[in-house]
Design a protein around this motif. Structure first.
Motif, PDB file in Angstrom:
ATOM      1  N   ALA A  28       0.855  -1.187   0.000  1.00 46.27           N
ATOM      2  CA  ALA A  28       0.000   0.000   0.000  1.00 46.27           C
ATOM      3  C   ALA A  28       0.890   1.235   0.000  1.00 46.27           C
ATOM      4  CB  ALA A  28      -0.903   0.013   1.227  1.00 46.27           C
ATOM      5  N   VAL A  29       0.659   2.143  -0.939  1.00 45.82           N
ATOM      6  CA  VAL A  29       1.376   3.417  -0.982  1.00 45.82           C
ATOM      7  C   VAL A  29       0.528   4.444  -0.240  1.00 45.82           C
ATOM      8  CG1 VAL A  29       2.294   5.232  -2.452  1.00 45.82           C
ATOM      9  CG2 VAL A  29       2.532   2.839  -3.136  1.00 45.82           C
ATOM     10  N   VAL A  30       1.067   5.002   0.826  1.00 46.86           N
ATOM     11  CA  VAL A  30       0.291   5.766   1.796  1.00 46.86           C
ATOM     12  C   VAL A  30       0.710   7.232   1.787  1.00 46.86           C
ATOM     13  CG1 VAL A  30      -0.431   5.911   4.196  1.00 46.86           C
ATOM     14  CG2 VAL A  30       0.218   3.693   3.237  1.00 46.86           C
ATOM     15  N   ASN A  31      -0.252   8.124   1.589  1.00 46.54           N
ATOM     16  CA  ASN A  31       0.003   9.560   1.578  1.00 46.54           C
ATOM     17  C   ASN A  31      -0.036  10.111   2.999  1.00 46.54           C
ATOM     18  OD1 ASN A  31       0.103  12.290   1.124  1.00 46.54           O
ATOM     19  ND2 ASN A  31      -1.955  12.443   0.268  1.00 46.54           N
ATOM     20  N   LEU A  32       1.130  10.415   3.547  1.00 48.28           N
ATOM     21  CA  LEU A  32       1.201  10.926   4.916  1.00 48.28           C
ATOM     22  C   LEU A  32       0.699  12.359   5.028  1.00 48.28           C
ATOM     23  CD1 LEU A  32       4.612   9.541   6.219  1.00 48.28           C
ATOM     24  CD2 LEU A  32       2.325   8.602   6.558  1.00 48.28           C
ATOM     25  N   ASP A  33       0.535  13.060   3.889  1.00 45.53           N
ATOM     26  CA  ASP A  33      -0.004  14.414   3.931  1.00 45.53           C
ATOM     27  C   ASP A  33      -1.489  14.426   4.266  1.00 45.53           C
ATOM     28  OD1 ASP A  33       2.453  15.479   3.290  1.00 45.53           O
ATOM     29  OD2 ASP A  33       2.044  15.575   1.134  1.00 45.53           O
ATOM     30  N   LEU A  74      -6.510  -0.921   8.409  1.00 45.14           N
ATOM     31  CA  LEU A  74      -7.114  -1.857   7.457  1.00 45.14           C
ATOM     32  C   LEU A  74      -6.125  -2.702   6.672  1.00 45.14           C
ATOM     33  CD1 LEU A  74      -9.872   0.538   6.036  1.00 45.14           C
ATOM     34  CD2 LEU A  74     -10.159  -1.287   7.721  1.00 45.14           C
ATOM     35  N   HIS A  75      -4.843  -2.325   6.634  1.00 45.55           N
ATOM     36  CA  HIS A  75      -3.882  -3.096   5.847  1.00 45.55           C
ATOM     37  C   HIS A  75      -2.681  -3.447   6.704  1.00 45.55           C
ATOM     38  CE1 HIS A  75      -1.570  -4.646   2.565  1.00 45.55           C
ATOM     39  NE2 HIS A  75      -0.644  -3.719   2.689  1.00 45.55           N
ATOM     40  N   HIS A  76      -2.345  -4.748   6.737  1.00 42.03           N
ATOM     41  CA  HIS A  76      -1.259  -5.208   7.601  1.00 42.03           C
ATOM     42  C   HIS A  76      -0.096  -5.787   6.804  1.00 42.03           C
ATOM     43  CE1 HIS A  76      -3.958  -4.439  10.903  1.00 42.03           C
ATOM     44  NE2 HIS A  76      -4.877  -5.209  10.330  1.00 42.03           N
ATOM     45  N   GLY A  77      -0.087  -5.500   5.502  1.00 44.11           N
ATOM     46  CA  GLY A  77       1.048  -5.879   4.671  1.00 44.11           C
ATOM     47  C   GLY A  77       2.079  -4.771   4.638  1.00 44.11           C
ATOM     48  N   ARG A  78       2.833  -4.700   3.532  1.00 48.68           N
ATOM     49  CA  ARG A  78       3.886  -3.698   3.392  1.00 48.68           C
ATOM     50  C   ARG A  78       3.263  -2.337   3.085  1.00 48.68           C
ATOM     51  NH1 ARG A  78       7.826  -2.540  -1.665  1.00 48.68           N
ATOM     52  NH2 ARG A  78       9.383  -1.255  -0.605  1.00 48.68           N
ATOM     53  N   ASN A  79       3.693  -1.328   3.813  1.00 51.95           N
ATOM     54  CA  ASN A  79       3.260   0.047   3.571  1.00 51.95           C
ATOM     55  C   ASN A  79       4.464   0.879   3.148  1.00 51.95           C
ATOM     56  OD1 ASN A  79       0.617  -0.513   4.393  1.00 51.95           O
ATOM     57  ND2 ASN A  79       1.088  -0.054   6.538  1.00 51.95           N
ATOM     58  N   LEU A  80       4.345   1.521   1.986  1.00 49.23           N
ATOM     59  CA  LEU A  80       5.385   2.438   1.522  1.00 49.23           C
ATOM     60  C   LEU A  80       4.832   3.844   1.660  1.00 49.23           C
ATOM     61  CD1 LEU A  80       8.219   2.477   0.268  1.00 49.23           C
ATOM     62  CD2 LEU A  80       7.160   2.458  -1.982  1.00 49.23           C
ATOM     63  N   ARG A  81       5.396   4.622   2.563  1.00 51.13           N
ATOM     64  CA  ARG A  81       4.817   5.913   2.942  1.00 51.13           C
ATOM     65  C   ARG A  81       5.477   7.052   2.177  1.00 51.13           C
ATOM     66  NH1 ARG A  81       5.575   2.893   7.433  1.00 51.13           N
ATOM     67  NH2 ARG A  81       7.488   3.965   8.051  1.00 51.13           N
ATOM     68  N   ASP A  82       4.638   8.021   1.770  1.00 53.22           N
ATOM     69  CA  ASP A  82       5.170   9.187   1.071  1.00 53.22           C
ATOM     70  C   ASP A  82       4.533  10.447   1.626  1.00 53.22           C
ATOM     71  OD1 ASP A  82       2.938  10.359  -0.921  1.00 53.22           O
ATOM     72  OD2 ASP A  82       2.749   8.176  -0.954  1.00 53.22           O
ATOM     73  N   GLY A  83       5.216  11.587   1.427  1.00 52.24           N
ATOM     74  CA  GLY A  83       4.688  12.872   1.868  1.00 52.24           C
ATOM     75  C   GLY A  83       5.624  13.999   1.495  1.00 52.24           C
ATOM     76  N   THR A  84       5.094  15.213   1.410  1.00 51.43           N
ATOM     77  CA  THR A  84       5.920  16.357   1.024  1.00 51.43           C
ATOM     78  C   THR A  84       6.611  17.015   2.209  1.00 51.43           C
ATOM     79  OG1 THR A  84       3.996  17.822   1.121  1.00 51.43           O
ATOM     80  CG2 THR A  84       4.547  16.863  -1.028  1.00 51.43           C
ATOM     81  N   GLY A  85       6.370  16.521   3.399  1.00 48.98           N
ATOM     82  CA  GLY A  85       7.029  17.087   4.568  1.00 48.98           C
ATOM     83  C   GLY A  85       8.413  16.517   4.814  1.00 48.98           C
ATOM     84  N   GLY A  86       8.883  15.661   3.895  1.00 48.95           N
ATOM     85  CA  GLY A  86      10.202  15.067   4.064  1.00 48.95           C
ATOM     86  C   GLY A  86      10.176  13.804   4.892  1.00 48.95           C
ATOM     87  N   SER A  87       8.982  13.351   5.336  1.00 50.86           N
ATOM     88  CA  SER A  87       8.886  12.140   6.132  1.00 50.86           C
ATOM     89  C   SER A  87       8.471  10.980   5.242  1.00 50.86           C
ATOM     90  CB  SER A  87       7.865  12.340   7.250  1.00 50.86           C
ATOM     91  OG  SER A  87       6.605  12.691   6.708  1.00 50.86           O
ATOM     92  N   GLY A  88       8.493   9.790   5.807  1.00 47.27           N
ATOM     93  CA  GLY A  88       8.097   8.615   5.044  1.00 47.27           C
ATOM     94  C   GLY A  88       9.272   8.004   4.299  1.00 47.27           C
TER      95      GLY A  88
END
Length: 275
Positions: A24-29, A40-54
């Motif tokens: 799951a590609v997750v928008n931290l913004d 809801l998802h317990h597999g691999r999470n790839l996190r992204d965001g414009t705050g420099g985190s993830g």
């Protein structure tokens, strides 16, 4: 669905339907998205965001026509553990902070499919902006048109205003056509759009469509004077009103739902200002 929260919950069904081996590609913004994926998802999470985190993030600098940002990959070869994140400078040929968010999400998807940071940087630098989606052009008279006439809803209008406020070098002019399919909230949301437009302090706000009066009402309630607000049913009249106040360096945002055909205002401005 009723509310934004209801829509988010329905979208969360996409996470719930993923298998344990899925990514799951997750928008931290977006706090709603981040909360839903944890639940809801317990597999691999790839996190992204414009705050420099993830795992993939960005620190950005935007203008009307382009965005320049540093793309940070913290999922490459144990970079998160070692503190040695890989970084690439991206020159994206798309303006607006929301397009930076889109680019970071695309980069995270590409990473999940095994593309390298260099592959991703080259791909983003070569992106081609679609027509009438924050498409920027400068007329012969030096006026900049931000043609975002392909479609509109309250959220995308707010994003377009933010792009205008952050990237315009001169004065702002705003043109808003009808935002369709808003149901019983249409009058209220158009009124709020007028308030939002007033927030960028445009020298002129033009509204067209069934709810143009609601847009004008919201703008005046937010402090704009009535002489800076135009309600009209004519594309040509709106263009002529803009031509009556514009000067070199001004930026004109044109926005509306597809059915509003707001590109006709752009066509009239090209004729008046010299394409």
């Amino acid at each position: 669905l009723g509310t934004i929260e209801g829509i988010a919950r329905a979208k969360g069904e996409l996470f719930a339907g993923l298998g344990p081996d899925a990514t799951a590609v997750v928008n931290l913004d977006d706090a709603r998205v981040a909360g839903l994926v944890r639940e809801l998802h317990h597999g691999r999470n790839l996190r992204d965001g414009t705050g420099g985190s993830g795992h993939v993030g960005a620190v950005d600098e935007v203008s009307l026509a382009r965005a320049r940002f540093e793309l940070v990959f913290e999922d490459v070869d144990g970079a998160r553990e070692s503190g040695g994140a890989q970084r690439r400078i991206i020159e994206l040929p798309l303006g607006g902070r929301h397009n930076t968010q889109n680019a970071v999400a695309a980069a995270a998807c590409a990473r999940s499919l095994g593309l390298t940071p260099d592959d991703i940087a080259r791909g983003l630098a070569g992106a081609e902006p679609p027509p009438m989606r924050v498409a920027v052009e400068t007329l012969a008279n030096g006026v900049c048109i931000v043609n975002d006439a392909y479609n509109a809803n309250p959220h995308s209008f707010t994003a377009a205003l933010a792009t205008l406020a952050e990237g315009a070098e001169g004065r702002a002019i705003v043109v808003l056509g009808e935002m369709l399919e808003l149901g019983s909230q249409a009058a209220q949301l158009h009124c709020q759009a007028g308030r939002d437009a007033a927030g960028v302090d445009p020298v002129l706000l033009c509204a067209l469509g069934e709810h143009a009066g609601d847009v004008a009402r919201g703008a005046v309630e937010a402090g704009m004077t009535a002489d800076r607000v135009l309600v009209s049913g004519s594309y040509a009249d709106i263009a002529r009103a803009i031509a009556g106040v514009w000067r070199s360096g001004d930026a004109v945002l044109v926005k509306g739902s597809r059915g509003a055909r707001m590109e006709r205002v752009v066509e009239e401005m090209r004729r008046l200002g010299g394409a």
